[in-house]
Design an enzyme around this catalytic site. Structure first.
Site, mmCIF file in Angstrom:
data_model
loop_
_atom_site.group_PDB
_atom_site.id
_atom_site.type_symbol
_atom_site.label_atom_id
_atom_site.label_comp_id
_atom_site.label_asym_id
_atom_site.label_seq_id
_atom_site.Cartn_x
_atom_site.Cartn_y
_atom_site.Cartn_z
ATOM 1 N N THR A 191 38.788 36.413 54.132
ATOM 2 C CA THR A 191 39.758 37.688 54.843
ATOM 3 C C THR A 191 40.523 38.358 53.750
ATOM 4 O OG1 THR A 191 39.747 35.949 56.931
ATOM 5 C CG2 THR A 191 41.582 37.869 56.652
ATOM 6 N N LYS A 201 38.275 23.167 54.367
ATOM 7 C CA LYS A 201 38.150 24.185 55.299
ATOM 8 C C LYS A 201 36.708 24.412 55.941
ATOM 9 C CE LYS A 201 39.164 28.860 56.697
ATOM 10 N NZ LYS A 201 39.162 30.349 56.459
ATOM 11 N N ILE A 247 42.888 27.115 59.092
ATOM 12 C CA ILE A 247 43.247 28.452 58.106
ATOM 13 C C ILE A 247 42.621 29.450 58.876
ATOM 14 C CG2 ILE A 247 43.077 29.297 55.828
ATOM 15 C CD1 ILE A 247 42.825 26.083 54.835
ATOM 16 N N TYR A 255 35.554 24.429 50.356
ATOM 17 C CA TYR A 255 35.313 25.513 51.283
ATOM 18 C C TYR A 255 34.174 25.700 51.716
ATOM 19 C CZ TYR A 255 36.633 30.507 52.965
ATOM 20 O OH TYR A 255 36.764 31.481 53.810
#
Lengths: 300, 300
Positions: free
Chosen positions: A48, A169, A210, A139
């Site tokens: 993001t 995540k 997150i 990730y």
């Protein structure tokens, strides 16, 4: 065993000036506002954050600005995974030296169809080079990276680096995958990528979320986390879900930036770097509704 | 109108030392060998070169080494497309200043599902920043980049930068796509990514090939190009196809490096960076057969 702390880490957006350079002032102000609004910490330089549109030097400089502005490094989990190992090593060593809680590390993501052994080697190379103090949050975002973090790979990494692999995540969007990771690896912190999944995440033993949209709705998400066992949990979940739903038809990252700009009444926050394009007027109503539900976020 | 020159550009492999640093000596030697074996030029820092596992500084240094070793910059089309625009600009400006024929530029490739307008903006940002002298070869490799170079995008780029957009490498594997590009944009040079497609490419008006396996078989591919209108064209095509076929069941980039190592009788050439893993013994026979058909390549 103490219960796991449930937390919200925000992948803070990266504001850009008119010349598309990083707008450090707005970056610091937004980041401090997120913490003041209830976020437990920040995961800057995530997807993001347009991290992959930033250079290594830009990321280091912006991270230093957060710490210099008084944000405790213990509340920061910056993204550091690049295609070239030397870049990932430089960013991870820099974050570790600053005292960051850990780093959120993409696997090298240009080459597709690589083996778990190859991805293991890539993480191992960075971990060995950075040395003591590094804590890695893996990730998993296969729809962007093209390189999944599989369960056998997680198992190998934890076995080889038990004090280093701190969490994961899961941005895959698959709750089944998140549940499998939590069940198989209770010793690490597993975060969902959507606040809508917080109840399931926490019930299963996860660590929170997150989430992109936490740039817009940190207070609502924090309220949900704090109220999970209270009488209002249904209404709190509906609030975060209502905000999230409004972004479903909007290009996510430009949409989040447009919403932050609307919340702050500062159009500068809406600017994006290519290959993104700022959202058009066709999305204005959804963005306005999301902002109305989330409320203003400038609590600094 | 003079007929288009048909050429082979080799995406030269990047050899690594035991510590995985770039082995500049072997890189220069291999590169000179490829030209001595008949390649018209080199496209270093392509996919086969593991370019995305190299830093910006490593790429610049290695490119300078080629020029300092006496390879004419006019024979070089280095890859320069990174995720961050500033990195693509730095590499493209560096190559342009060295006098390179052009640059082979990936679109920014982390974010997927981006619009043609966003990708156009990304290319435009680099082209405007580098300025005069830049010539861009667009790099269409959607199975790795996840970001296709569509026909409408090519049209927009040529219209906006008619003297700058010089060509396209089509690594999609779709001859239909290559044929569409050649037919729609005869003013640019379109290369196929496999030497097996040279006859169709040339017949349609294309410019030749930029192929991974040309690291192993440059002389054979050059012979095919030179003999396309001669009596042996069938046998020449069968030779390049036979070499190429042997790599079909082998991980391509580690396999090409293993083959070059075998040709040169120098195992150092086989080393790869993560996320690749060196080929195992199960592929040795295919690699040996490819080398036998291609022949030795050290003509320096």
């Amino acid at each position: 065993m103490t219960p796991r702390k449930i937390e919200l880490f925000v992948p803070a957006i990266t504001p850009f000036a008119a010349d598309l350079s990083v707008d450090t002032g707005r970056f610091v102000a937004h980041s401090k506002g997120l913490l003041a609004s209830g976020a437990h910490g920040l995961a800057p330089f995530g997807t993001t954050s347009e991290a992959n549109s930033l250079t290594v030097a830009e990321r280091m400089s912006a991270l230093e600005a957060l710490v210099e502005a008084g944000i405790p490094a213990e509340q920061l989990i910056p993204g550091t995974g690049c295609c070239a190992a030397a870049d990932s090593i430089a960013l991870s060593a820099h974050a570790t030296k600053l005292g960051c809680r850990g780093v959120l590390m993409l696997p090298p993501f240009f080459y597709k169809g690589v083996s778990d052994t190859g991805v293991f080697d890539a993480y191992a190379q960075v971990i060995e080079a950075v040395g003591p103090g590094l804590r890695v949050y893996l990730y998993h975002i296969p729809q962007m990276s093209g390189v999944p973090i599989t369960l056998p790979l997680i198992e190998r990494l934890i076995a080889a680096y038990p004090g280093v692999i701190a969490g994961l995540k899961d941005s895959s969007g698959s709750w089944e995958n998140t549940a499998s990771v939590i069940a198989a690896f209770p010793q690490i912190d597993t975060y969902s990528a959507s606040e809508t999944m917080i109840p399931e995440n926490v019930a299963a033993g996860g660590a929170g979320c997150i989430s992109a949209s936490s740039n817009v709705n940190p207070a609502g998400i924090r309220a949900l986390i704090d109220g999970l066992n209270g009488p209002d949990h249904g209404a709190l979940h509906e609030q975060v879900s209502a905000v999230r739903r409004l972004f479903e038809g909007v290009p996510l990252i430009p949409g989040i930036k447009a919403a932050v700009a609307a919340q702050k009444n500062d159009p500068e926050f809406a600017r994006v770097r290519p290959p993104f394009v700022a959202t058009g007027s066709e999305h204005a109503a959804d963005i306005a509704d999301a902002v109305r539900i989330a409320g203003a976020q400038d609590r600094e």
